[in-house]
Scaffold this active site. Structure first.
Site, short mmCIF file in Angstrom:
data_model
loop_
_atom_site.label_atom_id
_atom_site.label_comp_id
_atom_site.label_asym_id
_atom_site.label_seq_id
_atom_site.Cartn_x
_atom_site.Cartn_y
_atom_site.Cartn_z
N ARG A 96 55.15 -10.54 -30.27
CA ARG A 96 53.70 -10.38 -30.49
C ARG A 96 53.49 -9.04 -31.21
O ARG A 96 53.76 -7.97 -30.65
CB ARG A 96 52.99 -10.33 -29.13
CG ARG A 96 51.50 -10.05 -29.23
CD ARG A 96 50.95 -9.43 -27.95
NE ARG A 96 51.07 -10.28 -26.79
CZ ARG A 96 51.04 -9.81 -25.54
NH1 ARG A 96 50.87 -8.53 -25.30
NH2 ARG A 96 51.16 -10.64 -24.52
N LYS A 98 53.21 -6.61 -17.26
CA LYS A 98 53.49 -5.21 -17.60
C LYS A 98 54.62 -4.73 -16.69
O LYS A 98 54.50 -4.81 -15.45
CB LYS A 98 52.25 -4.34 -17.34
CG LYS A 98 51.24 -4.36 -18.44
CD LYS A 98 50.25 -3.22 -18.27
CE LYS A 98 49.39 -3.04 -19.50
NZ LYS A 98 48.76 -4.25 -20.01
N ARG A 121 39.27 -0.54 -24.46
CA ARG A 121 38.57 -1.39 -25.44
C ARG A 121 37.36 -0.63 -26.01
O ARG A 121 37.06 -0.73 -27.18
CB ARG A 121 38.09 -2.70 -24.79
CG ARG A 121 39.21 -3.57 -24.23
CD ARG A 121 40.09 -4.23 -25.27
NE ARG A 121 41.15 -3.46 -25.85
CZ ARG A 121 42.35 -3.20 -25.29
NH1 ARG A 121 42.66 -3.67 -24.12
NH2 ARG A 121 43.24 -2.47 -25.92
N ASP A 129 54.07 -7.23 -22.13
CA ASP A 129 53.28 -6.26 -22.88
C ASP A 129 54.16 -5.07 -23.20
O ASP A 129 55.12 -4.80 -22.48
CB ASP A 129 52.10 -5.76 -22.02
CG ASP A 129 50.99 -6.79 -21.90
OD1 ASP A 129 51.04 -7.83 -22.57
OD2 ASP A 129 50.05 -6.53 -21.11
N ALA A 159 48.19 0.54 -28.68
CA ALA A 159 46.94 0.95 -28.04
C ALA A 159 47.01 2.31 -27.33
O ALA A 159 46.03 2.73 -26.73
CB ALA A 159 46.52 -0.12 -27.02
#
Ligand code: FDA
Length: 314
Positions: free
Chosen positions: A180, A96, A285, A130, A185
């Site tokens: 990817r 990150k 999550r 990411d 999120a």
């Protein structure tokens, strides 16, 4: 509503501290986090490799605010690569950029990211970046472009919910990069991202087709059966060979689908998060699937049941 509430809770120190104190001790955090130490992540990776799945290690933690902290994180990324190599594990690392100083020194961040990619390349391994909140998208893309030109195996996450992603894919296509594809999120405003799940899914389907058109190495990162079916149909129809793409899923999520996808002969990489700063990740999550809260609540109730018993060994 519940999703937003859990997401809001994830920003409250009192809540995350309380969870952090109990999560590993009572086991519920291990559902989505391999553990607090690198060795835990390596043990999980060994097990996943044994099931023919490659891994991408992710050392949890987000924004840092000093150059020293950024350099420490960069060193820890390099140790993760060395450990993967020492143990002959099939894996790479995910990084990150806010952990490498993106907030306060873009030059430092670029140079640390470059050094990590160079370390990986020297071992025949790779790094994936990411994608974080929308405030960082453009800066992340620019650093990615610079690093990937030098180290072509470097990958980047792209978020289907962002309005800008269609243009970004065209922009990146000249590099023939590994991308990817994720839904996204973070909580982003309507000016920046589509808001409804159906719109995110429509974008995701469209971008699967773009990523599979031969200009990229696609990593299709989702646990959504409809998205997986869409990708598998295109792969079948166009007879795309299994070494031209991979699927990616997150440690602990939809292990049934993980087994199914791998069983069908598709390459599958598991994103394996670890580290002491697991709480905000864990809460994200939970917010994606409020049903997950039930098992946390069960663990906490079990804990209060134990509170009359002297704690052992901790
Ligand atoms: P969706 O959220 O629609 O879920 C589909 C189904 O998957 C659910 O119905 C449920 O069955 C299952 N599921 C999903 N989440 C679950 C959970 N937490 N617990 C249990 N079941 C769950 N995002 C980002 O912004 N930047 C990034 O760099 C990355 N990186 C990344 C790497 C990898 C390997 C993956 C798989 C995902 C990311 N993400 C990400 C996260 C991504 O943006 C997204 O938030 C999650 O993947 C959830 O979206 P799905 O595509 O799984 O679909």
């Amino acid at each position: 509503m519940l999703r937003n509430f859990i997401f809001w809770l994830s920003t409250k120190k009192s809540v995350t501290n309380a969870l952090a104190e109990r999560g590993m001790r009572y086991g519920f955090a291990r559902r989505f986090v391999a553990g607090e130490a690198l060795d835990d992540a390596l043990a999980a990776s060994k097990e996943l490799n044994g099931q023919s799945r490659s891994v991408s290690l992710n050392h949890l933690g987000e924004n840092v605010s000093t150059a020293d902290e950024a350099r420490k994180v960069a060193e820890s990324y390099a140790s993760m690569l060395r450990a993967l190599d020492r143990d002959s594990l099939d894996g790479n690392i995910s990084i990150k950029l806010t952990q490498l100083g993106l907030d306060f020194d873009v030059g430092l961040c670029r140079s640390l990211a470059r050094d990590i990619a160079a370390t990986a390349a020297g071992m025949g391994r790779s790094v994936e970046m990411d994608m974080e909140g929308a405030a960082y998208t453009e800066k992340t893309l620019r650093i990615f472009e610079a690093v990937q030109r030098e180290f072509p195996a470097t990958g980047l996450a792209v978020q289907a919910y962002l309005h800008r992603t269609a243009d970004d894919l065209e922009r990146l296509s000249a590099l023939k990069p590994k991308l990817r594809l994720v839904k996204g999120a973070y909580r982003e405003p309507p000016a920046v991202a589509v808001q409804k799940k159906s719109q995110v899914d429509d974008n995701y389907r469209k971008f699967i087709a773009t990523l599979l058109d031969g200009r990229f190495f696609p990593a299709i990162a989702t646990h959504d059966l409809a998205m997986l079916d869409h990708a598998r149909a295109i792969i079948r129809e166009q007879k795309i060979s299994p070494d031209k793409y991979e699927f990616q899923m997150i440690y602990g999520i939809r292990r049934d689908l993980q087994a199914q996808v791998r069983g069908e002969g598709h390459a599958l990489r598991i994103y394996v998060p670890f580290g002491t700063e697991w709480c905000p990740y864990f809460m994200r999550r939970l917010s994606e699937r409020p049903a997950n809260c039930l098992f946390v609540l069960r663990s906490l109730f079990a804990e209060s049941g134990k509170s009359h018993t002297p704690a052992t060994g901790s």
